[in-house]
Structures are given as C-alpha cells and as structure tokens.
Design an enzyme around this catalytic site. Sequence first.
Site, PDB file in Angstrom:
ATOM      1  N   GLU A 168     -24.803  -0.681 -83.486  1.00  0.00           N
ATOM      2  CA  GLU A 168     -23.943  -1.551 -82.066  1.00  0.00           C
ATOM      3  C   GLU A 168     -22.663  -1.791 -83.668  1.00  0.00           C
ATOM      4  O   GLU A 168     -22.504  -3.404 -83.121  1.00  0.00           O
ATOM      5  CB  GLU A 168     -24.070  -2.771 -82.137  1.00  0.00           C
ATOM      6  N   ASN A 178     -25.440   4.532 -83.949  1.00  0.00           N
ATOM      7  CA  ASN A 178     -26.027   3.918 -82.488  1.00  0.00           C
ATOM      8  C   ASN A 178     -25.380   3.165 -81.959  1.00  0.00           C
ATOM      9  O   ASN A 178     -24.995   1.772 -82.510  1.00  0.00           O
ATOM     10  CB  ASN A 178     -27.164   3.561 -83.171  1.00  0.00           C
ATOM     11  N   HIS A 211     -28.070   1.385 -71.349  1.00  0.00           N
ATOM     12  CA  HIS A 211     -28.932   0.664 -70.653  1.00  0.00           C
ATOM     13  C   HIS A 211     -27.547   0.137 -69.732  1.00  0.00           C
ATOM     14  O   HIS A 211     -26.550  -0.416 -69.588  1.00  0.00           O
ATOM     15  CB  HIS A 211     -28.606  -0.790 -72.252  1.00  0.00           C
ATOM     16  N   GLU A 224     -31.208   4.825 -75.767  1.00  0.00           N
ATOM     17  CA  GLU A 224     -32.427   3.017 -75.431  1.00  0.00           C
ATOM     18  C   GLU A 224     -32.445   3.993 -74.172  1.00  0.00           C
ATOM     19  O   GLU A 224     -32.322   2.679 -72.885  1.00  0.00           O
ATOM     20  CB  GLU A 224     -31.407   1.812 -75.691  1.00  0.00           C
ATOM     21  N   ASP A 268     -32.870   2.828 -70.101  1.00  0.00           N
ATOM     22  CA  ASP A 268     -33.214   2.914 -69.062  1.00  0.00           C
ATOM     23  C   ASP A 268     -32.935   1.797 -67.484  1.00  0.00           C
ATOM     24  O   ASP A 268     -30.786   2.244 -67.873  1.00  0.00           O
ATOM     25  CB  ASP A 268     -33.913   1.130 -69.997  1.00  0.00           C
TER      26      ASP A 268
HETATM   27  O1  G3I Z   1     -40.817 -11.744 -83.455  1.00  0.00           O
HETATM   28  C1  G3I Z   1     -40.318 -12.997 -83.168  1.00  0.00           C
HETATM   29  C2  G3I Z   1     -42.239 -13.743 -82.607  1.00  0.00           C
HETATM   30  O2  G3I Z   1     -42.449 -14.140 -84.417  1.00  0.00           O
HETATM   31  C3  G3I Z   1     -42.452 -14.991 -82.043  1.00  0.00           C
HETATM   32  O3  G3I Z   1     -43.734 -15.114 -82.011  1.00  0.00           O
HETATM   33  C4  G3I Z   1     -41.771 -14.306 -80.439  1.00  0.00           C
HETATM   34  C5  G3I Z   1     -41.836 -14.945 -79.276  1.00  0.00           C
HETATM   35  O4  G3I Z   1     -40.917 -14.766 -78.223  1.00  0.00           O
HETATM   36  O5  G3I Z   1     -40.323 -13.640 -80.588  1.00  0.00           O
HETATM   37  C6  G3I Z   1     -40.071 -12.930 -81.660  1.00  0.00           C
HETATM   38  O6  G3I Z   1     -38.808 -12.079 -81.752  1.00  0.00           O
HETATM   39  C7  G3I Z   1     -38.983 -11.738 -80.339  1.00  0.00           C
HETATM   40  C8  G3I Z   1     -38.305 -10.046 -80.861  1.00  0.00           C
HETATM   41  O7  G3I Z   1     -38.181  -9.272 -79.811  1.00  0.00           O
HETATM   42  C9  G3I Z   1     -39.626  -9.337 -81.742  1.00  0.00           C
HETATM   43  O8  G3I Z   1     -40.742  -8.878 -80.267  1.00  0.00           O
HETATM   44  C10 G3I Z   1     -37.740 -11.895 -79.832  1.00  0.00           C
HETATM   45  O9  G3I Z   1     -37.415 -13.324 -79.019  1.00  0.00           O
HETATM   46  C11 G3I Z   1     -36.966 -10.673 -78.808  1.00  0.00           C
HETATM   47  O10 G3I Z   1     -35.199 -11.412 -78.538  1.00  0.00           O
HETATM   48  C12 G3I Z   1     -36.644  -9.649 -79.262  1.00  0.00           C
HETATM   49  O11 G3I Z   1     -36.119  -8.938 -78.170  1.00  0.00           O
HETATM   50  C13 G3I Z   1     -35.348  -7.756 -79.210  1.00  0.00           C
HETATM   51  C14 G3I Z   1     -34.457  -7.629 -79.094  1.00  0.00           C
HETATM   52  O12 G3I Z   1     -33.505  -5.921 -79.411  1.00  0.00           O
HETATM   53  C15 G3I Z   1     -33.170  -8.699 -79.319  1.00  0.00           C
HETATM   54  O13 G3I Z   1     -32.591  -8.374 -79.576  1.00  0.00           O
HETATM   55  C16 G3I Z   1     -36.498  -6.606 -77.940  1.00  0.00           C
HETATM   56  O14 G3I Z   1     -37.892  -6.307 -78.017  1.00  0.00           O
HETATM   57  C17 G3I Z   1     -35.630  -5.393 -77.976  1.00  0.00           C
HETATM   58  O15 G3I Z   1     -36.194  -4.143 -76.994  1.00  0.00           O
HETATM   59  C18 G3I Z   1     -33.904  -5.433 -78.556  1.00  0.00           C
HETATM   60  O16 G3I Z   1     -33.993  -3.670 -78.735  1.00  0.00           O
HETATM   61  C19 G3I Z   1     -32.195  -3.892 -78.859  1.00  0.00           C
HETATM   62  C20 G3I Z   1     -32.137  -2.445 -79.926  1.00  0.00           C
HETATM   63  O17 G3I Z   1     -33.371  -2.652 -80.904  1.00  0.00           O
HETATM   64  C21 G3I Z   1     -30.840  -2.757 -80.281  1.00  0.00           C
HETATM   65  N1  G3I Z   1     -29.889  -2.181 -78.801  1.00  0.00           N
HETATM   66  C22 G3I Z   1     -30.131  -2.739 -77.641  1.00  0.00           C
HETATM   67  C23 G3I Z   1     -31.472  -3.692 -77.267  1.00  0.00           C
HETATM   68  C24 G3I Z   1     -31.749  -4.095 -76.173  1.00  0.00           C
HETATM   69  O18 G3I Z   1     -31.406  -5.555 -76.658  1.00  0.00           O
END
Ligand code: G3I
Length: 369
Positions: free
Chosen positions: A167, A209, A245, A273, A275
């Site tokens: 990105e 990516n 997405h 990715e 969906d």
């Molecule tokens: O790690 C913390 C954890 O310590 C805490 O307890 C928990 C409570 O909510 O949050 C955890 O962090 C979360 C993390 O995922 C791991 O689970 C974040 O809040 C959450 O925002 C994060 O979301 C991820 C997101 O990227 C962040 O930008 C999504 O799961 C993941 O699917 C998403 O993936 C991205 C790709 O990497 C790149 N392209 C876009 C895609 C969708 O945003």
Amino acid sequence: MTRRRVLTVLFLGAALCVALLFAVVIRETSVGGEPNGDVPLRRLAADARIDVGTAVRGPALRDYPGYRAELAREFSTVTPENAMKWDAIEPVRGRLRWTDADALVRFARANDQLVRGHTLVWHNQLPRWLTGREWSAEALGRVLRDHIRTVMGRYRGRVAEWDVLNELTADSGKGLRTSLWSDVLGEDLAPKALRWAREADPDAELYWNEIAADGLSRKSDEFYRRVKALVADGVPLDGVGFQAHFNLDGVPKGFEANLRRFADLGLDVRITELDVALEVPADDAARKAQADIYAQVARACLRVPRCAGITVWGFTDRFSWIPASQPGAGEATLLDRGLDPKPAYRAFAEALRAGSVARSTAADATPSP
Ligand code: G3I
C-alpha cells in the site's frame, strides 16, 4: 430366541455400528456437517493452474473447531492475516515473538500449502518504538534492512512469497502515500527494500501489494508507472498483488485490463485479499450479487495467463476484518459463521471448474518449444 434370530440381531447391530462410525468420520473430515462441494477449491484451482489461498487468523488457527480442517481441505496458499506484521513480531524493540507465525508455517508445511509472507513495509500495525520518535534516513534504513533480514531469514525456504511492499501508492494517485517510510526514506524506499529482500532470501518471490488499485484509475496508473520504472531499473520484483476488497459496487472498471498491463511487464499478478462486503443483515439478492462478483474475479484471473492465484481475506464470516472496521457491513466471505458454504462459495468453485477446462485446453493447444 432362536439361534437364527440372535445372529440376525447381532448382524443388524454390527451394521448399525459401522454406519454410525462412517457418519462420524464423514462429519469430522468435512466441516459444519456437510462437505462444501464434491471437489475442494484447491483441487479445482490446481486443475486451472492457479493457487487458491486465504488469510489465516492466528487465534482461529489455534482453537476454533473445524477451522483447521476447512483450511487444509480448501486452500493451497495461506497468508498470515496479522502474525507477520511488525507490531505482532516485535512489539518491544529486540524482543521477537514468533508463536503465531511459526504455527502457520508449520501448518502449511504439514498440509502442502504455500505461504505468502505479509508484510514487510507497511504504514499500519507498526510498534510504538518505531513510530514514536524521529529517525534519520540512515538509522531508519538500517532498522528496516535488519527487520527484512531477520523475518525473511527466519523463514528462508519456508515462505515462498513476500508482500515486501504494501500500500505504498497515495490514494490520490499522486506519488507515494505519506508515511514514516516515505517521509524519511523518500524515493529510495521501494528499490532499497526490494534489494534487501532479495539478499535475505534469493529464492523468495517478491511482491508489491497494493490496495484500491484494482481497476483502471488514477491510482493504478501511478502504481503502474512506479512498477514499470522499478522493472526498467532492474530492481528485483517478481509480482504485483491486487487486494480486491470489494462490495456490491462490483468489480471496478478495467480490472482485467489492469491485471494484463502489469503482467505485460513480465511480472506475475495475484489477487491477494479478495472479499465482498455486504450490508448486514444481507438478503438473498445481496448474497447472489456477491456470488457473482466472486465468480467474476475468478474468471478475470483465469483469463490472464500470468495470474498466479487468488487469495481471499478470510474464508468464514466468523473471522473477517470487515465488521470491526466498517460498521453495518459484513458477511463478506465464502462461508457463513458456521463454516457452511454460501452462494459465493458455489459460484467461485464453479468459475474455477469452468476455468480449469478452458486453461487446460489452452495449454494443450500451445505447441511445446
Ligand atoms: O493486537 C491487538 C491486541 O493486542 C488487542 O487485544 C486487540 C483488541 O482489539 O486488538 C489487536 O489488534 C487488532 C489486530 O487486527 C490484530 O488482531 C487491531 O485492533 C485490528 O485493527 C487489526 O485489524 C487488522 C487490520 O489489517 C489492521 O489494519 C485486520 O485483522 C486485518 O485483516 C487487516 O488486514 C489488512 C491487510 O493486512 C492489508 N490490506 C488491508 C487489510 C484490511 O485492512
């Protein structure tokens, strides 16, 4: 009771036991009660000469019932959804946590799956120690180089492909996205990171990516211009990922043409990715429209010879990033919360099946060198 009656009862009892045992075995090996289709997606995709993958969520892989069986059965490629991101691996400087990433790499090996490493240079999910201070270009470059070496080095030979860059293109289509990386390292960022990645694992395929650059647009033009320049400069880059997405707005205009122009640079292209988010609760019409979008994406990839595969961003509505990040949206994946197939699963499988016939016919017709 006569001897004959006793024998009949015993026979019927034994037959019942065998039938019960059979039912249990079938239930254990399929998930959510029924197998999703006669032929798993990974077999259909292999026949069509592409990979089919999914993002994998660490906690789900650890202990959600049925998740592992489904993942092994359906997919030939896996991408850690979060486990290889910088904040997951090194939340405290110098203290490395590999548990979830290692578990996925082990799972993939046991199930003959290719791992797509995700991701090394991104503006999100960075640890505080990295974002909370000023860096000189030299110091930040060193930190990034060491990170790439450490992470890719650990999985050398076990992670086949890396989203080295994620990105980086500005949403406006003008230059690089503003971030710690581009602010400090500027135009050196992409070529340097890719060269460090090649050194760290010369056999891994290196990808850029990109998000929201799926169709023909100002942003994808900028992405294309940058990728073309890297290739012309001999910077190591093997492929380009299109995240895809989507929602019910559908597949963006020029999707296939966009894949083709990058492929024409001599690169592999992948959908990384996929969906399709719906407004929730969704109705049958929305589910049907979603199914059609999944099928369109599969067909587009299958028509482009350098399209190496399609990865969905989670395979069950139980574990998808959409509801947490887009309130009112969800149900974006192939299987429902109980791991049962949705119309999207069937349409996607059908598109792969049709593509396998088309691709193998095309391959048969190609004269051997
Ligand atoms: O790690 C913390 C954890 O310590 C805490 O307890 C928990 C409570 O909510 O949050 C955890 O962090 C979360 C993390 O995922 C791991 O689970 C974040 O809040 C959450 O925002 C994060 O979301 C991820 C997101 O990227 C962040 O930008 C999504 O799961 C993941 O699917 C998403 O993936 C991205 C790709 O990497 C790149 N392209 C876009 C895609 C969708 O945003």
